[in-house]
Design a protein around this motif. Structure first.
Motif, PDB file in Angstrom:
ATOM      1  N   ILE A 167       0.799  -1.230   0.000  1.00 22.09           N
ATOM      2  CA  ILE A 167       0.000   0.000   0.000  1.00 22.09           C
ATOM      3  C   ILE A 167       0.835   1.285   0.000  1.00 22.09           C
ATOM      4  CG2 ILE A 167      -1.727   1.327   1.286  1.00 22.09           C
ATOM      5  CD1 ILE A 167      -2.969  -1.381   1.996  1.00 22.09           C
ATOM      6  N   PRO A 168       1.808   1.454   0.908  1.00 28.03           N
ATOM      7  CA  PRO A 168       2.577   2.708   0.823  1.00 28.03           C
ATOM      8  C   PRO A 168       3.268   2.877  -0.519  1.00 28.03           C
ATOM      9  CG  PRO A 168       3.451   1.248   2.545  1.00 28.03           C
ATOM     10  CD  PRO A 168       2.155   0.675   2.099  1.00 28.03           C
ATOM     11  N   LYS A 169       3.718   1.781  -1.107  1.00 26.73           N
ATOM     12  CA  LYS A 169       4.392   1.889  -2.409  1.00 26.73           C
ATOM     13  C   LYS A 169       3.407   2.268  -3.505  1.00 26.73           C
ATOM     14  CE  LYS A 169       8.113  -1.224  -1.177  1.00 26.73           C
ATOM     15  NZ  LYS A 169       8.653  -2.589  -1.280  1.00 26.73           N
ATOM     16  N   ILE A 171       0.692   4.078  -3.027  1.00 24.39           N
ATOM     17  CA  ILE A 171       0.392   5.496  -2.820  1.00 24.39           C
ATOM     18  C   ILE A 171       1.520   6.349  -3.390  1.00 24.39           C
ATOM     19  CG2 ILE A 171       0.047   7.281  -1.065  1.00 24.39           C
ATOM     20  CD1 ILE A 171      -1.274   5.176   0.674  1.00 24.39           C
ATOM     21  N   PHE A 172       2.758   5.923  -3.126  1.00 16.90           N
ATOM     22  CA  PHE A 172       3.897   6.677  -3.636  1.00 16.90           C
ATOM     23  C   PHE A 172       3.829   6.779  -5.158  1.00 16.90           C
ATOM     24  CE2 PHE A 172       8.087   7.425  -5.229  1.00 16.90           C
ATOM     25  CZ  PHE A 172       8.576   8.383  -4.365  1.00 16.90           C
ATOM     26  N   LEU A 175       1.115   9.233  -6.327  1.00 12.53           N
ATOM     27  CA  LEU A 175       1.462  10.633  -6.082  1.00 12.53           C
ATOM     28  C   LEU A 175       2.603  11.086  -6.987  1.00 12.53           C
ATOM     29  CD1 LEU A 175       1.152  10.737  -2.194  1.00 12.53           C
ATOM     30  CD2 LEU A 175      -0.487  11.501  -3.901  1.00 12.53           C
ATOM     31  N   LEU A 176       3.562  10.193  -7.228  1.00 17.30           N
ATOM     32  CA  LEU A 176       4.680  10.552  -8.097  1.00 17.30           C
ATOM     33  C   LEU A 176       4.170  10.929  -9.485  1.00 17.30           C
ATOM     34  CD1 LEU A 176       7.788  10.686  -8.432  1.00 17.30           C
ATOM     35  CD2 LEU A 176       7.688   8.347  -9.263  1.00 17.30           C
ATOM     36  N   LEU A 178       1.183  11.998 -10.260  1.00 17.39           N
ATOM     37  CA  LEU A 178       0.428  13.253 -10.186  1.00 17.39           C
ATOM     38  C   LEU A 178       1.364  14.453 -10.109  1.00 17.39           C
ATOM     39  CD1 LEU A 178      -2.420  12.247  -7.690  1.00 17.39           C
ATOM     40  CD2 LEU A 178      -2.636  12.659 -10.136  1.00 17.39           C
ATOM     41  N   TYR A 436       7.382  -1.794  -6.311  1.00 19.35           N
ATOM     42  CA  TYR A 436       6.607  -0.569  -6.488  1.00 19.35           C
ATOM     43  C   TYR A 436       5.771  -0.764  -7.747  1.00 19.35           C
ATOM     44  CZ  TYR A 436       9.426   2.105  -3.143  1.00 19.35           C
ATOM     45  OH  TYR A 436      10.028   2.580  -2.010  1.00 19.35           O
TER      46      TYR A 436
ATOM     47  N   TRP B  45      -0.859  21.903  -5.272  1.00 19.21           N
ATOM     48  CA  TRP B  45      -0.877  20.530  -5.790  1.00 19.21           C
ATOM     49  C   TRP B  45       0.488  19.853  -5.640  1.00 19.21           C
ATOM     50  CZ3 TRP B  45      -4.763  17.418  -7.577  1.00 19.21           C
ATOM     51  CH2 TRP B  45      -4.408  16.330  -8.370  1.00 19.21           C
ATOM     52  N   LEU B  49       1.200  17.060  -2.480  1.00 25.41           N
ATOM     53  CA  LEU B  49       1.327  15.682  -2.990  1.00 25.41           C
ATOM     54  C   LEU B  49       2.747  15.165  -2.765  1.00 25.41           C
ATOM     55  CD1 LEU B  49      -0.825  15.718  -6.227  1.00 25.41           C
ATOM     56  CD2 LEU B  49      -1.406  14.881  -3.964  1.00 25.41           C
ATOM     57  N   GLY B  52       2.827  13.998   0.562  1.00 24.78           N
ATOM     58  CA  GLY B  52       2.265  12.647   0.629  1.00 24.78           C
ATOM     59  C   GLY B  52       3.287  11.603   0.226  1.00 24.78           C
ATOM     60  N   MET B  53       4.091  11.929  -0.808  1.00 26.44           N
ATOM     61  CA  MET B  53       5.145  10.999  -1.234  1.00 26.44           C
ATOM     62  C   MET B  53       6.141  10.771  -0.104  1.00 26.44           C
ATOM     63  SD  MET B  53       5.796  12.481  -5.053  1.00 26.44           S
ATOM     64  CE  MET B  53       7.480  11.948  -5.184  1.00 26.44           C
ATOM     65  N   ALA B  56       4.581   8.498   2.428  1.00 32.93           N
ATOM     66  CA  ALA B  56       4.535   7.122   1.936  1.00 32.93           C
ATOM     67  C   ALA B  56       5.915   6.471   2.031  1.00 32.93           C
ATOM     68  CB  ALA B  56       4.016   7.092   0.494  1.00 32.93           C
ATOM     69  N   TRP B  59       6.610   5.639   5.586  1.00 38.98           N
ATOM     70  CA  TRP B  59       5.838   4.445   5.914  1.00 38.98           C
ATOM     71  C   TRP B  59       6.591   3.188   5.457  1.00 38.98           C
ATOM     72  CZ3 TRP B  59      -0.026   3.961   4.180  1.00 38.98           C
ATOM     73  CH2 TRP B  59      -0.591   2.847   4.800  1.00 38.98           C
ATOM     74  N   THR B  60       7.131   3.244   4.229  1.00 38.96           N
ATOM     75  CA  THR B  60       7.903   2.108   3.730  1.00 38.96           C
ATOM     76  C   THR B  60       9.140   1.878   4.599  1.00 38.96           C
ATOM     77  OG1 THR B  60       7.149   2.579   1.492  1.00 38.96           O
ATOM     78  CG2 THR B  60       9.066   1.172   1.692  1.00 38.96           C
TER      79      THR B  60
END
Lengths: 506, 175
Positions: A167-169, A171-172, A175-176, A178, A436, B45, B49, B52-53, B56, B59-60
């Protein structure tokens, strides 16, 4: 209903125009070939060949790419059966029973079953597509920026909830993509953003094709080189007219399975994160569960070949439904098609049905025709494809690399983008090796500009009140579904841990 | 390098990248909040974001320390030793080809690359190697330069001038 019939008729007529018919043939053939090559699937073919389609008008171009998408789904089965290696991830489930059948010398029967099942899957799903697309597009006409944004959030949430990756990967990766889409001039204020190291070239932004070809061309080939080391072993296929007729008589055995798999595949295919690979695995699982003889699966049961093949073809059509009607791609391949449509100057979404009916119905008509063309080509050319599969990687790999380079250059006219593609391809390969997922990033870079615009439009019109996404019924539904999808894996995890804890104390 | 160390390195690298992106947005003086009368700023934006990266990636990293990801427990080499050579040589050849494009142009570079890959790595016969190279160059010229009217890179001035002969020939006799 009558309207649909008239429009479909016009679309079919359009599909029979010489140029379009030729595109169908060439696309199906290219797709069969690309799908059959281990390591290359529809998404790689569509990404690498998209630049070449600027030769023809948009309708012909999308017909070509859709036919390629289609053909690749058929072609994937060929290497799953004869090599025991899935030609694309979508054909993984076909290996389970296809390989044992080939080992028993029944490769031709498996190949025929795959082709027929693909045909049935494709036909059922294109009929469903025709029935669902127009009402969905009419419904989507009511969408404002709030709904558009909520729908995109939902699309990305499916990757988190259903993608099955870390999941975190995930999400990463989303977002990357975007953030990469935001490079260049801001659409509203006109300010330059993220021009790294003052590279003037970045002012034009990072094209989605640069990322898509980098990942699905360069990265994919590096991945394939590492995993297969270029070694393959082929099972012999003997195919005669008599055995072909005999194989066709087996159709009745797997007809119910195929119909079920087709409907399942279509609906799973419409989900952005799911698509053809999980659809075919689910179809295989369901068929096995409900079969009278579940033990025979994995040992060469013909239903085990038919079920996933029907589902993956149906899913490829299904993934085009949200792309055409809502402007949200249902798979990485359709994400690239969507990006292509933007390059051709079309605005994907519900307005396409009213603004460019020729484009939409030409595409739908071509899907009917492509189905017949592919099944005919596939059955006729099986012996040739088997021989083509023996083509050494030392020819295919450099050709793909060269096409990536020329293709990217042809779309942007800059060597800078070619180097960027190389870098992104290498990065994608290294990240993919660590689990990923790369598909969400490609989807995100295509949807990024649209998502940012709809978010900002919504917020401007609501004067910064975030609740605007939760006040309108459609956007509220999408947002709640998205939230549920994001919470679902966490809830699942907690439950599993709790179950683990209780079983541990006992 | 083991898969385990590779995951740590990757997650740490991506965390740095995310923080760098956030810094980059603020360094450009973009608004990362609400601009009165104009709506969300241009930096909203990318900044949030990227944030957020970063989260994340953190978290990893946490999952890595707790051994929650399969990669963090995997001691096998990151890239399989047997195929590492093949991957490296392919990537290196591709890089050299792109460098050569700047010097000798698209056509000579692609032909050399295809020739190297087929002859040296693939050990194909000279005849098939040469015919593939010639065929590929002609295909690219016909498809991209001719039909799509793209001016593909021709390299340094001397090579670019040489190419004029071919283009002239096409315009004079084949169009």
């Amino acid at each position: 209903m009558l309207d649909i019939a008239t429009l479909l008729g016009a679309g079919l007529l359009q599909a029979f125009e010489p140029l379009n018919l030729m595109m169908i043939f060439v696309g199906c053939l290219a797709g069969l070939f690309i799908g059959a090559m281990p390591g290359l699937g529809s998404v790689n073919g569509v990404a690498i060949l998209l630049p070449v389609t600027f030769l023809v008008p948009p309708t012909a171009a999308i017909i070509f790419l859709a036919a390629l998408y289609y053909g690749a789904m058929y072609g994937g089965a060929v290497s799953s059966i004869t090599l025991g290696i899935p030609g694309a991830s979508t054909a993984v489930a076909t290996v389970f029973d296809g390989r044992p059948m080939a080992q028993q010398g029944k490769a031709d029967q498996a190949l025929t079953a795959a082709a027929v099942a693909s045909f049935i899957g494709g036909t059922i799903s294109v009929v469903l597509f025709t029935l669902f697309a127009p009402p969905l597009a009419v419904f989507a006409l009511k969408f404002g920026p709030q709904e558009e944004f909520a729908l995109m959030v939902l699309a990305f949430a499916t990757f988190i909830g259903l993608g099955g990756d870390d999941i975190p990967k995930t999400i990463f990766s989303i977002l990357l993509g975007l953030v990469m889409a935001a490079v260049g001039f801001d659409i509203i204020s006109g300010q330059p953003r993220m021009i790294f190291f003052d590279f003037v070239e970045l002012q034009r932004g990072i094209g989605f094709l640069v990322l898509a070809i980098g990942i699905y061309g360069i990265g994919e080939m590096l991945w394939t080189l590492e995993n297969t080391k270029g070694e393959v072993r082929i099972h012999a296929v003997s195919s005669t007219w008599k055995s072909f007729k005999k194989n066709l008589s087996h159709v009745r055995e797997y007809l119910p399975t195929t119909a079920l798999g087709s409907a399942l595949g279509f609906f799973v295919g419409t989900l952005p994160a799911a698509g053809a690979t999980p659809a075919s695995l689910m179809s295989y699982g369901l068929t096995k569960t409900f079969a009278k003889d579940p033990d025979s699966f994995g040992k060469g049961n013909v239903s085990g070949v038919a079920a996933p093949e029907a589902a993956n073809n149906a899913a490829s059509t299904g993934s085009m439904l949200p792309m055409i009607t809502l402007g949200i791609p249902g798979s990485p391949t359709t994400a690239i098609l969507l990006g292509g449509m933007i390059i051709w100057g079309l605005r994907p979404g519900p307005l396409l049905f009213t603004d460019r009916p020729d484009f939409v119905w030409g595409l739908i008509g071509s899907m009917y025709v492509a189905n017949f063309v592919t099944v005919a080509l596939n059955l006729a050319l099986i012996p040739i494809f088997v021989r083509v599969l023996a083509m050494p990687f030392t020819i295919l790999t450099p050709i793909i690399f060269i096409l990536c380079f020329v293709g990217v250059f042809a779309t942007t006219d800059r060597m800078f983008d070619v180097w960027l593609m190389l870098l992104l391809g290498l990065g994608g390969y290294l990240m993919r090796k660590l689990n990923y997922p790369v598909a969400p990033a490609v989807l995100a870079i295509v949807l990024g500009p649209l998502a940012e615009r709809s978010l900002r439009q919504s917020l401007i019109s609501s004067r910064g009140d975030v609740m605007t996404f939760f006040e309108r019924p459609i956007s509220l539904t999408c947002m709640l579904l998205a939230l549920a999808l994001m919470i679902y894996p966490i809830w699942l995890n907690v439950r599993r841990r709790r179950a683990g804890a209780t079983s541990g104390t006992e | 390098m083991s898969t385990r160390s590779a995951e740590l390195l990757m997650a740490a690298g991506l965390l740095l990248l995310s923080l760098g992106l956030m810094w980059n947005v603020t360094a450009d003086d973009l608004h990362i909040g609400w601009v009165e009368g104009r709506g969300p700023g241009a930096g909203v934006w990318p900044f949030w974001l990227s944030g957020g990266m970063a989260l994340a990636s953190l978290w990893t990293l946490v999952r890595w320390f707790r051994g929650a990801t399969p990669e963090s427990r995997n001691k096998a080499p990151y890239i399989d030793g047997q195929s590492l050579g093949l991957v490296l040589i392919s990537f290196a050849a591709l890089t050299v080809m792109l460098l050569l494009v700047h010097v000798v142009g698209t056509y000579i570079a692609t032909a050399l690359f295809l020739g190297f890959y087929m002859r040296v790595i693939g050990k194909h016969a000279w005849r098939s190697t040469v015919s593939m190279c010639v065929g590929m160059v002609l295909l690219i010229y016909f498809l991209f330069e001719w039909q799509l009217t793209k001016y593909l890179p021709k390299g340094a001035k001397a090579f670019e001038d040489g190419f004029l002969w071919i283009d002239n020939f096409r315009w004079q006799y084949l169009m």
